[in-house]
Design a protein around this motif. Structure first.
Motif, PDB file in Angstrom:
ATOM      1  N   VAL A  49     -33.364  -3.295  12.582  1.00  0.00           N
ATOM      2  CA  VAL A  49     -32.266  -2.936  11.817  1.00  0.00           C
ATOM      3  C   VAL A  49     -31.954  -1.417  12.544  1.00  0.00           C
ATOM      4  O   VAL A  49     -32.608  -0.509  12.602  1.00  0.00           O
ATOM      5  CB  VAL A  49     -32.697  -2.415  10.178  1.00  0.00           C
ATOM      6  N   GLY A  50     -30.694  -1.055  12.669  1.00  0.00           N
ATOM      7  CA  GLY A  50     -29.914  -0.044  13.466  1.00  0.00           C
ATOM      8  C   GLY A  50     -29.733   1.030  12.139  1.00  0.00           C
ATOM      9  O   GLY A  50     -29.075   0.403  11.159  1.00  0.00           O
ATOM     10  N   CYS A  51     -29.810   2.208  12.275  1.00  0.00           N
ATOM     11  CA  CYS A  51     -29.291   3.161  11.449  1.00  0.00           C
ATOM     12  C   CYS A  51     -28.388   4.389  11.835  1.00  0.00           C
ATOM     13  O   CYS A  51     -27.705   5.053  10.883  1.00  0.00           O
ATOM     14  CB  CYS A  51     -30.547   4.168  11.035  1.00  0.00           C
ATOM     15  N   ASP A  52     -28.065   4.106  13.097  1.00  0.00           N
ATOM     16  CA  ASP A  52     -26.611   4.804  13.809  1.00  0.00           C
ATOM     17  C   ASP A  52     -26.176   4.123  14.747  1.00  0.00           C
ATOM     18  O   ASP A  52     -26.629   2.969  15.151  1.00  0.00           O
ATOM     19  CB  ASP A  52     -27.384   6.299  14.033  1.00  0.00           C
ATOM     20  N   VAL A  53     -25.314   4.636  15.464  1.00  0.00           N
ATOM     21  CA  VAL A  53     -24.503   3.931  16.568  1.00  0.00           C
ATOM     22  C   VAL A  53     -25.456   3.547  17.551  1.00  0.00           C
ATOM     23  O   VAL A  53     -25.416   2.353  18.109  1.00  0.00           O
ATOM     24  CB  VAL A  53     -23.192   4.713  16.931  1.00  0.00           C
ATOM     25  N   ALA A  54     -26.263   4.586  18.234  1.00  0.00           N
ATOM     26  CA  ALA A  54     -27.214   4.312  19.348  1.00  0.00           C
ATOM     27  C   ALA A  54     -28.323   3.308  18.844  1.00  0.00           C
ATOM     28  O   ALA A  54     -28.662   2.499  19.635  1.00  0.00           O
ATOM     29  CB  ALA A  54     -27.980   5.826  19.781  1.00  0.00           C
ATOM     30  N   ALA A  59     -30.544  -2.183  18.762  1.00  0.00           N
ATOM     31  CA  ALA A  59     -30.849  -3.333  17.796  1.00  0.00           C
ATOM     32  C   ALA A  59     -30.184  -4.707  18.696  1.00  0.00           C
ATOM     33  O   ALA A  59     -30.842  -5.417  18.740  1.00  0.00           O
ATOM     34  CB  ALA A  59     -30.495  -3.119  16.596  1.00  0.00           C
ATOM     35  N   ALA A  60     -28.794  -4.610  18.874  1.00  0.00           N
ATOM     36  CA  ALA A  60     -28.314  -5.599  19.437  1.00  0.00           C
ATOM     37  C   ALA A  60     -28.744  -6.089  20.690  1.00  0.00           C
ATOM     38  O   ALA A  60     -29.054  -7.255  21.103  1.00  0.00           O
ATOM     39  CB  ALA A  60     -26.676  -5.140  19.571  1.00  0.00           C
ATOM     40  N   ASP A  61     -29.158  -5.052  21.790  1.00  0.00           N
ATOM     41  CA  ASP A  61     -29.559  -5.373  23.145  1.00  0.00           C
ATOM     42  C   ASP A  61     -31.231  -6.021  22.804  1.00  0.00           C
ATOM     43  O   ASP A  61     -31.371  -6.957  23.696  1.00  0.00           O
ATOM     44  CB  ASP A  61     -29.912  -4.056  23.699  1.00  0.00           C
ATOM     45  N   THR A  62     -31.757  -5.621  22.028  1.00  0.00           N
ATOM     46  CA  THR A  62     -33.367  -5.971  21.899  1.00  0.00           C
ATOM     47  C   THR A  62     -32.868  -7.491  21.194  1.00  0.00           C
ATOM     48  O   THR A  62     -33.895  -8.437  21.746  1.00  0.00           O
ATOM     49  CB  THR A  62     -33.824  -5.208  20.646  1.00  0.00           C
ATOM     50  N   ALA A  63     -31.971  -7.677  20.338  1.00  0.00           N
ATOM     51  CA  ALA A  63     -32.173  -9.132  19.988  1.00  0.00           C
ATOM     52  C   ALA A  63     -31.426 -10.178  20.924  1.00  0.00           C
ATOM     53  O   ALA A  63     -31.971 -11.191  21.010  1.00  0.00           O
ATOM     54  CB  ALA A  63     -31.056  -9.206  18.699  1.00  0.00           C
ATOM     55  N   ALA A  64     -30.798  -9.507  21.760  1.00  0.00           N
ATOM     56  CA  ALA A  64     -30.176 -10.379  23.049  1.00  0.00           C
ATOM     57  C   ALA A  64     -31.147 -10.591  23.775  1.00  0.00           C
ATOM     58  O   ALA A  64     -31.055 -11.723  24.420  1.00  0.00           O
ATOM     59  CB  ALA A  64     -29.031  -9.664  23.676  1.00  0.00           C
ATOM     60  N   VAL A  73     -26.961  -4.144  12.243  1.00  0.00           N
ATOM     61  CA  VAL A  73     -26.247  -2.842  12.846  1.00  0.00           C
ATOM     62  C   VAL A  73     -25.536  -1.986  11.593  1.00  0.00           C
ATOM     63  O   VAL A  73     -24.791  -2.751  10.522  1.00  0.00           O
ATOM     64  CB  VAL A  73     -25.190  -3.227  13.739  1.00  0.00           C
ATOM     65  N   ALA A  74     -25.558  -0.926  11.584  1.00  0.00           N
ATOM     66  CA  ALA A  74     -24.870   0.071  10.602  1.00  0.00           C
ATOM     67  C   ALA A  74     -25.162   1.419  10.896  1.00  0.00           C
ATOM     68  O   ALA A  74     -25.958   1.965  11.767  1.00  0.00           O
ATOM     69  CB  ALA A  74     -25.437  -0.204   9.136  1.00  0.00           C
ATOM     70  N   LEU A  75     -24.426   2.136   9.982  1.00  0.00           N
ATOM     71  CA  LEU A  75     -24.802   3.655   9.866  1.00  0.00           C
ATOM     72  C   LEU A  75     -25.323   3.774   8.535  1.00  0.00           C
ATOM     73  O   LEU A  75     -24.829   3.432   7.582  1.00  0.00           O
ATOM     74  CB  LEU A  75     -23.346   4.555   9.752  1.00  0.00           C
ATOM     75  N   HIS A  76     -26.500   4.384   8.593  1.00  0.00           N
ATOM     76  CA  HIS A  76     -27.332   4.575   7.339  1.00  0.00           C
ATOM     77  C   HIS A  76     -26.665   5.351   6.221  1.00  0.00           C
ATOM     78  O   HIS A  76     -25.821   6.226   6.766  1.00  0.00           O
ATOM     79  CB  HIS A  76     -28.876   5.329   7.928  1.00  0.00           C
ATOM     80  N   GLY A 125     -25.998  -3.482   8.241  1.00  0.00           N
ATOM     81  CA  GLY A 125     -26.833  -2.740   7.154  1.00  0.00           C
ATOM     82  C   GLY A 125     -27.951  -2.141   8.282  1.00  0.00           C
ATOM     83  O   GLY A 125     -28.347  -2.644   9.190  1.00  0.00           O
ATOM     84  N   GLU A 126     -28.702  -1.145   7.736  1.00  0.00           N
ATOM     85  CA  GLU A 126     -28.756  -0.684   6.309  1.00  0.00           C
ATOM     86  C   GLU A 126     -27.620   0.314   5.887  1.00  0.00           C
ATOM     87  O   GLU A 126     -27.298   1.314   6.438  1.00  0.00           O
ATOM     88  CB  GLU A 126     -30.222  -0.166   5.884  1.00  0.00           C
TER      89      GLU A 126
END
Length: 288
Positions: A49-54, A59-64, A73-76, A125-126
């Motif tokens: 789960v991502g909490c900010d843009v970076a 998270a997206a790169d790791t899932a790939a 993905v999200a802004l907490h 999210g989150e």
């Protein structure tokens, strides 16, 4: 025993299960080490789960790169006010920041929107509301961000992952008003049994973390007891919320069995039956 020492590997589960919410980027182990330890106890899948843009990009790169990882993905909720109003004390991982106003929030949300379109991103999210860390001056930015995430999740057909801290009534109000996505997950469920019944009627998933094992958490166990098994998930929220008896030490996905066994006791279910149900629920929630 050192408070910084990682807890030992628990007895493996006999049935594979998924950690519905973790932060591998905040843990000491490498992704490969974390996944290997998790697999050793039959935690076969994790949602990063991502909490900010970076963090969301990561998270997206790791899932790939890893079949066992799905991204959200999200802004907490606490990130949105920092973007709008600045963060002079540098309370977040990015350090001190200048106020960016609504334009900066819109720019960050556009990044989340682009990431949410990716196939290996399974959740948005989150997101949600947090009245614990953010004062009254940040509430408008939080709610604007929350509503934007709901719209992004619906447009891309992704799960919505909710962070709700000291804001139960307002989170439920916004979801009802904006129209919740088909698949909505209350991460680290923190409501009582009455709220669990409200969530169940709405078809919201409730994900329980290690704090369900804490001595003072009877209201959480009461909520778990009434939550329909087909809407229950398990998570670590690692490195936070390490289950008893390891509370205060670093959490990681391999500790899911400790929480799951405590949950099975509360539900009066066999460990294997609950693990199988939770795996199916997580796959349904995140469409993997």
């Amino acid at each position: 025993m050192s408070r910084t020492e990682a807890p030992p590997l628990p007895e493996p589960l006999r049935v594979p299960v998924a950690d519905s919410h973790t932060h591998l980027d905040m843990q000491d182990a490498t992704v490969e080490e974390a996944l290997a330890r998790a697999a050793a106890v039959n935690v076969s899948t994790v949602v990063q789960v991502g909490c900010d843009v970076a963090g969301s990009r990561w998270a997206a790169d790791t899932a790939a790169a890893h079949a066992a990882v799905h991204a959200s993905v999200a802004l907490h909720p606490n990130e949105a006010p920092r973007i709008v109003h600045g963060d002079p004390d540098g309370t977040a991982r990015q350090g001190a920041r200048e106020p960016g106003g609504k334009a900066a929030l819109d720019e960050a949300l556009a990044e989340i929107d682009a990431l949410a379109a990716l196939d290996h991103v399974r959740g948005v999210g989150e997101t949600g509301l947090d009245f614990f860390r953010t004062g009254p001056e940040g509430i408008a930015a939080q709610e604007e961000s929350f509503r934007a995430h709901i719209e992004i999740a619906k447009r891309h057909g992704k799960a919505l992952v909710i962070h709700d801290r000291d804001a139960h009534a307002d989170v439920l109000r916004v979801l009802a008003d904006a129209g919740a996505p088909e698949r909505t997950v209350f991460h680290c469920y923190s409501g009582d049994a009455e709220m669990a019944e409200v969530c169940a009627r709405a078809g919201y998933f409730m994900s329980f973390a290690g704090n369900v094992t804490f001595k003072n958490a009877q209201p959480l166990r009461d909520a778990l007891a009434v939550a329909p098994t087909e809407l229950v998930l398990v998570e670590t929220d690692a490195p936070f919320l390490t289950p008893a008896p390891y509370r205060g030490r670093p959490n990681a996905p391999y500790l899911i069995p400790v929480t799951l066994r405590a949950m099975a006791e509360v539900k009066g279910l066999e460990e294997d039956a609950l693990a199988a149900a939770i795996y199916d629920n997580t796959a349904r929630a995140f469409d993997f």
